[in-house]
Enzyme design. Structure first.
Site, PDB file in Angstrom:
ATOM      1  N   CYS A  59       0.821  -1.217   0.000  1.00  0.00           N
ATOM      2  CA  CYS A  59       0.000   0.000   0.000  1.00  0.00           C
ATOM      3  C   CYS A  59       0.855   1.267   0.000  1.00  0.00           C
ATOM      4  CB  CYS A  59      -0.973   0.009   1.176  1.00  0.00           C
ATOM      5  SG  CYS A  59      -0.199   0.258   2.786  1.00  0.00           S
ATOM      6  N   HIS A  96      -2.625  11.962  15.070  1.00  0.00           N
ATOM      7  CA  HIS A  96      -3.138  11.152  13.966  1.00  0.00           C
ATOM      8  C   HIS A  96      -2.015  10.231  13.519  1.00  0.00           C
ATOM      9  CE1 HIS A  96      -5.171  10.018  10.278  1.00  0.00           C
ATOM     10  NE2 HIS A  96      -4.092  10.372   9.602  1.00  0.00           N
ATOM     11  N   HIS A  99      -4.839   4.880   9.519  1.00  0.00           N
ATOM     12  CA  HIS A  99      -6.154   4.222   9.517  1.00  0.00           C
ATOM     13  C   HIS A  99      -5.964   2.716   9.700  1.00  0.00           C
ATOM     14  CE1 HIS A  99      -7.038   8.044   7.534  1.00  0.00           C
ATOM     15  NE2 HIS A  99      -8.255   7.890   8.025  1.00  0.00           N
ATOM     16  N   ASP A 103      -8.372  -5.674   5.853  1.00  0.00           N
ATOM     17  CA  ASP A 103      -7.811  -6.451   4.746  1.00  0.00           C
ATOM     18  C   ASP A 103      -6.385  -6.927   5.037  1.00  0.00           C
ATOM     19  OD1 ASP A 103      -6.459  -4.046   4.574  1.00  0.00           O
ATOM     20  OD2 ASP A 103      -7.009  -3.635   2.497  1.00  0.00           O
ATOM     21  N   ARG A 112      -5.199  -4.417   9.174  1.00  0.00           N
ATOM     22  CA  ARG A 112      -4.029  -3.736   8.596  1.00  0.00           C
ATOM     23  C   ARG A 112      -4.023  -2.313   9.135  1.00  0.00           C
ATOM     24  NH1 ARG A 112      -3.493  -0.385   3.899  1.00  0.00           N
ATOM     25  NH2 ARG A 112      -5.570  -1.075   3.249  1.00  0.00           N
ATOM     26  N   CYS A 114      -2.533   0.878   8.838  1.00  0.00           N
ATOM     27  CA  CYS A 114      -1.803   1.614   7.812  1.00  0.00           C
ATOM     28  C   CYS A 114      -1.341   2.927   8.448  1.00  0.00           C
ATOM     29  CB  CYS A 114      -2.733   1.848   6.618  1.00  0.00           C
ATOM     30  SG  CYS A 114      -1.934   2.609   5.219  1.00  0.00           S
TER      31      CYS A 114
END
Length: 142
Positions: A59, A96, A99, A103, A112, A114
Site C-alpha cells: 500500500c 493522527h 487508519h 484487509d 491492517r 496503515c
C-alpha cells in the site's frame, strides 16, 4: 524514552500528526523498512507497534497486523473524502497515526494498521534498553 515537542516537528510530521494529513505513499521512511525493533509515537514516545507485527502490504505505508497495546490506540470514525474509514490516533498525544482496515493477514487477525512514518519513530532492537524501552525485549522472545 524518545519524545518530541510539537514545535520540533518537521512540516510533514506536523501535517500528519496535528492536522490529520497523510504522507505520499512509497516515499516515507518506514514503508519498506523491516529491521527488528519498536515503533513509538513521535510525540509521546509511547510504544505503538513492533517489527514482529509489520508486514508488506503493497500500500506504500508501514502496515502492522496489530498494535502493541490496544490501550495506546484510539479508533474514530473518519468520513472525510466521501468515505467511511476508521482513523487511528495515539492515546497519549492524540496524534493522527493513520487508519485501520479489515484487509490484513487473516492468520494474524485480518487487520491492517496503515500508519504514516511521519507519526512514528523507529527504535532498533539493540537500542531498546539504552533508550528506556527494555521492558519490550521479552516481546521479541516468543
Amino acid at each position: 524514552m524518545i519524545k518530541k515537542n510539537k514545535n520540533d516537528l518537521t512540516e510533514m510530521e506536523y501535517l500528519v500528526t496535528q492536522e490529520d494529513g497523510t504522507e505520499p505513499p512509497f516515499q516515507s521512511e518506514y514503508w519498506n523498512h523491516f529491521e527488528k525493533g519498536v515503533y513509538v509515537d513521535k510525540i509521546s514516545g509511547k510504544p505503538l507497534f513492533t517489527s514482529e507485527e509489520k508486514f508488506e502490504s503493497d500500500c506504500g505505508w508501514p502496515s502492522f497486523s496489530k498494535a502493541l497495546d490496544d490501550d495506546e490506540i484510539i479508533e474514530l470514525v473518519d468520513k472525510t473524502f466521501s468515505m467511511v474509514r476508521t482513523e487511528v490516533r495515539s492515546e497519549g498525544a492524540n496524534s493522527h497515526l493513520g487508519h485501520v482496515f479489515n484487509d490484513g493477514p487473516t492468520e494474524s487477525g485480518g487487520l491492517r494498521y496503515c500508519i504514516n512514518s511521519a507519526a512514528v519513530q523507529f527504535i532498533p532492537f539493540e537500542k531498546l534498553e539504552e533508550l528506556g524501552y527494555g521492558d519490550l525485549i521479552p516481546h521479541f522472545e516468543k
